[in-house]
Design a protein around this motif. Structure first.
Motif, PDB file in Angstrom:
ATOM      1  N   ALA A 283       1.098  -1.331   0.186  1.00  0.00           N
ATOM      2  CA  ALA A 283       0.081  -0.125  -0.019  1.00  0.00           C
ATOM      3  C   ALA A 283       0.930   1.147  -0.031  1.00  0.00           C
ATOM      4  O   ALA A 283       0.660   2.311  -0.686  1.00  0.00           O
ATOM      5  CB  ALA A 283      -0.975   0.041   1.235  1.00  0.00           C
ATOM      6  N   GLY A 284       1.816   1.309   0.804  1.00  0.00           N
ATOM      7  CA  GLY A 284       3.006   2.314   0.927  1.00  0.00           C
ATOM      8  C   GLY A 284       3.786   2.734  -0.451  1.00  0.00           C
ATOM      9  O   GLY A 284       3.642   3.822  -0.879  1.00  0.00           O
ATOM     10  N   ILE A 285       3.878   1.424  -1.214  1.00  0.00           N
ATOM     11  CA  ILE A 285       4.799   1.782  -2.188  1.00  0.00           C
ATOM     12  C   ILE A 285       3.929   2.113  -3.618  1.00  0.00           C
ATOM     13  O   ILE A 285       4.312   2.944  -4.309  1.00  0.00           O
ATOM     14  CB  ILE A 285       5.692   0.761  -2.689  1.00  0.00           C
ATOM     15  CG1 ILE A 285       6.698   0.956  -3.684  1.00  0.00           C
ATOM     16  CG2 ILE A 285       4.745  -0.385  -3.395  1.00  0.00           C
ATOM     17  CD1 ILE A 285       7.831   1.845  -3.210  1.00  0.00           C
ATOM     18  N   SER A 291       1.401   7.872 -10.554  1.00  0.00           N
ATOM     19  CA  SER A 291       0.821   7.510 -11.782  1.00  0.00           C
ATOM     20  C   SER A 291       2.103   6.582 -12.653  1.00  0.00           C
ATOM     21  O   SER A 291       1.979   6.194 -13.742  1.00  0.00           O
ATOM     22  CB  SER A 291       0.330   8.468 -12.366  1.00  0.00           C
ATOM     23  OG  SER A 291       1.228   9.464 -12.441  1.00  0.00           O
ATOM     24  N   ARG A 292       3.241   6.897 -12.055  1.00  0.00           N
ATOM     25  CA  ARG A 292       4.461   6.112 -13.062  1.00  0.00           C
ATOM     26  C   ARG A 292       4.539   4.609 -13.016  1.00  0.00           C
ATOM     27  O   ARG A 292       4.000   3.765 -11.959  1.00  0.00           O
ATOM     28  CB  ARG A 292       5.702   6.657 -12.229  1.00  0.00           C
ATOM     29  CG  ARG A 292       5.717   7.950 -12.158  1.00  0.00           C
ATOM     30  CD  ARG A 292       7.266   8.274 -11.029  1.00  0.00           C
ATOM     31  NE  ARG A 292       6.944   7.988  -9.786  1.00  0.00           N
ATOM     32  CZ  ARG A 292       7.746   7.977  -8.840  1.00  0.00           C
ATOM     33  NH1 ARG A 292       8.972   8.447  -9.193  1.00  0.00           N
ATOM     34  NH2 ARG A 292       7.613   7.607  -7.658  1.00  0.00           N
ATOM     35  N   ARG A 298      11.950   2.721 -14.216  1.00  0.00           N
ATOM     36  CA  ARG A 298      13.183   2.434 -14.659  1.00  0.00           C
ATOM     37  C   ARG A 298      14.091   3.193 -15.175  1.00  0.00           C
ATOM     38  O   ARG A 298      15.250   3.602 -15.171  1.00  0.00           O
ATOM     39  CB  ARG A 298      12.989   1.057 -15.651  1.00  0.00           C
ATOM     40  CG  ARG A 298      13.896   0.030 -15.367  1.00  0.00           C
ATOM     41  CD  ARG A 298      13.990  -1.066 -16.551  1.00  0.00           C
ATOM     42  NE  ARG A 298      14.667  -0.580 -17.708  1.00  0.00           N
ATOM     43  CZ  ARG A 298      15.040  -1.256 -18.786  1.00  0.00           C
ATOM     44  NH1 ARG A 298      14.503  -2.782 -18.595  1.00  0.00           N
ATOM     45  NH2 ARG A 298      15.341  -0.949 -19.911  1.00  0.00           N
ATOM     46  N   ALA A 299      13.240   3.936 -16.269  1.00  0.00           N
ATOM     47  CA  ALA A 299      14.083   5.129 -16.809  1.00  0.00           C
ATOM     48  C   ALA A 299      14.533   6.324 -15.966  1.00  0.00           C
ATOM     49  O   ALA A 299      15.757   6.705 -16.182  1.00  0.00           O
ATOM     50  CB  ALA A 299      13.259   5.993 -17.903  1.00  0.00           C
ATOM     51  N   GLU A 300      13.876   6.621 -14.946  1.00  0.00           N
ATOM     52  CA  GLU A 300      14.005   7.880 -13.948  1.00  0.00           C
ATOM     53  C   GLU A 300      15.170   7.197 -13.206  1.00  0.00           C
ATOM     54  O   GLU A 300      16.240   7.987 -12.982  1.00  0.00           O
ATOM     55  CB  GLU A 300      12.710   7.828 -13.165  1.00  0.00           C
ATOM     56  CG  GLU A 300      13.011   8.889 -11.927  1.00  0.00           C
ATOM     57  CD  GLU A 300      11.861   9.010 -11.082  1.00  0.00           C
ATOM     58  OE1 GLU A 300      10.801   8.960 -11.597  1.00  0.00           O
ATOM     59  OE2 GLU A 300      12.091   9.339 -10.007  1.00  0.00           O
ATOM     60  N   ARG A 301      15.100   5.899 -12.746  1.00  0.00           N
ATOM     61  CA  ARG A 301      16.278   5.381 -11.980  1.00  0.00           C
ATOM     62  C   ARG A 301      17.693   5.485 -12.862  1.00  0.00           C
ATOM     63  O   ARG A 301      18.792   5.978 -12.456  1.00  0.00           O
ATOM     64  CB  ARG A 301      15.958   3.808 -11.740  1.00  0.00           C
ATOM     65  CG  ARG A 301      17.114   3.280 -10.784  1.00  0.00           C
ATOM     66  CD  ARG A 301      17.124   1.683 -10.827  1.00  0.00           C
ATOM     67  NE  ARG A 301      17.115   1.328 -12.158  1.00  0.00           N
ATOM     68  CZ  ARG A 301      16.874  -0.167 -12.500  1.00  0.00           C
ATOM     69  NH1 ARG A 301      16.617  -1.000 -11.589  1.00  0.00           N
ATOM     70  NH2 ARG A 301      16.970  -0.567 -13.997  1.00  0.00           N
ATOM     71  N   ASP A 302      17.680   4.889 -14.019  1.00  0.00           N
ATOM     72  CA  ASP A 302      18.842   4.901 -14.975  1.00  0.00           C
ATOM     73  C   ASP A 302      19.335   6.075 -15.162  1.00  0.00           C
ATOM     74  O   ASP A 302      20.843   6.263 -15.177  1.00  0.00           O
ATOM     75  CB  ASP A 302      18.609   4.060 -16.260  1.00  0.00           C
ATOM     76  CG  ASP A 302      18.137   2.752 -15.837  1.00  0.00           C
ATOM     77  OD1 ASP A 302      18.296   2.220 -14.603  1.00  0.00           O
ATOM     78  OD2 ASP A 302      17.910   1.670 -16.844  1.00  0.00           O
TER      79      ASP A 302
END
Ligand SMILES: NC(=O)c1ccc[n+]([C@@H]2O[C@H](COP(=O)([O-])OP(=O)(O)OC[C@H]3O[C@@H](n4cnc5c(N)ncnc54)[C@H](O)[C@@H]3O)[C@@H](O)[C@H]2O)c1
Length: 317
Positions: A283-285, A291-292, A298-302
């Protein structure tokens, strides 16, 4: 094995066994670094998955300075693991984390390995001594554990034991360094290696703090990314706390905070991943994700990892 190889200069072809999350990422990295890639996956479509993965990371590998350009590396898919390893000087095994499956794979490939080929397993936590069972020559298999995603995160944890050929770790270390990795070498066998144990220790307390209603999932994540996590990318915990002790260094830090740490350590939680706890984390995650979708995250992390790698000079600027 007694290959006599003192360097990794003879390595031209790397066999990737298992083209899942980790195998595809390794394959992309090794291909970008100029090695020929022999692929095998027991499930149909391993080559297609690798090509799709390459397309999704090629620009990142160029940005990291590992790939010269985004053109697809030299790769070939094989119908069996034995065929894939037969012309490979280095093998990176990344099939699921099940001892019996890995042992069965090894007994199938060993007769086909070139004389001095090294087999490295990505295993996150199996013991090398167990993985060596059944080998005619256990001297050629080592642990080489990456951190996800291996095509970006530099760390490789290496481990070889008293049965390991004396040349193998040195050759593997040099090979990974050529692929822009940073290796550490374990001095003795321990389950979970080093980085996963550290991650497990931190995650345990993060879960405890959420389960015990101290903070939300989002806030405990921010407590790391906006705080110690930012420092840890720059210096390790001991070096940072050496600075925390002022001119007196780590000695002064330990003396000042010895009693505090003793209290904190005694108070740390020991949660379990039971259904209620998992539901609370989920629920927390969900709230944190918003909305991502998976690809956007993955793109944001990379993108952030590449920027970080540049900032801390693990890649050329
Ligand atoms: N997922 C992670 O974050 C992570 C990080 C570091 C290391 N590892 C380790 O890497 C290894 C692979 O993990 P993953 O997350 O990529 O798993 P995965 O399930 O994504 O991929 C495994 C692949 O192996 C294939 N496979 C299964 N049996 C096979 C066989 N006998 N021969 C050839 N291919 C076979 C599967 O079809 C699948 O494509 C594990 O040992 C794991 O501990 C995982």
């Amino acid at each position: 094995m007694g290959s006599g190889y003192q360097s990794s200069g003879h390595i031209r072809t790397v066999a990737i066994l298992g083209t899942g999350l980790i195998g595809c990422s390794w394959g992309a990295l090794f291909g970008a670094a100029g090695f020929k890639i022999n692929l095998f996956d027991s499930k149909e479509g391993g080559g297609r998955r690798f090509e799709e993965f390459w397309a999704s990371v090629a620009d990142t590998l160029v940005e990291l300075g590992i790939a010269a350009d985004a053109s697809v590396p030299d790769w070939q898919e094989f119908d069996s693991a034995a065929q894939a390893v037969a012309s490979a000087e280095f093998v990176q095994e990344s099939i699921p984390e099940r001892l019996e499956a890995k042992q069965a794979l090894y007994s199938g490939i060993e007769p086909h390995l070139p004389k001095s080929a090294i087999v490295a397993t990505s295993s996150s936590g199996l013991r090398l001594s167990d993985l060596q069972e059944g080998w005619r020559d256990p001297g050629r298999i080592i642990i080489a554990h990456p951190f996800n995603p291996p095509h970006i995160i530099p760390l490789v944890e290496l481990y070889g034991n008293e049965r390991t050929d004396p040349d193998v770790l040195g050759v593997a270390r040099e090979f990974y360094t050529r692929c822009r990795k940073q290796t550490i070498t374990l001095k003795r066998e321990v389950i979970g290696h080093v980085a996963n144990r550290l991650q497990a220790a931190l995650w345990r307390e993060a879960i405890h703090l959420v389960a015990d209603n101290v903070v939300s999932v989002r806030d405990v994540d921010t407590a790391i990314t906006a705080g110690p996590g930012m420092r840890w990318a720059v210096m390790g915990p001991h070096m940072l706390l050496n600075l925390g002790g002022g001119a007196g260094g780590l000695q002064a830090y330990c003396e000042q905070f010895r009693d505090s740490y003793s209290l904190w350590w005694d108070d740390l939680g020991k949660p379990q991943l039971d259904n209620d706890t998992i539901a609370k984390l989920k629920a927390g995650i969900g709230e944190e994700i918003g909305s991502r979708d998976y690809n956007a995250l993955r793109a944001e992390r990379d993108a952030k990892l590449v920027a970080l790698a540049r900032a801390i000079n693990t890649i050329d600027s």
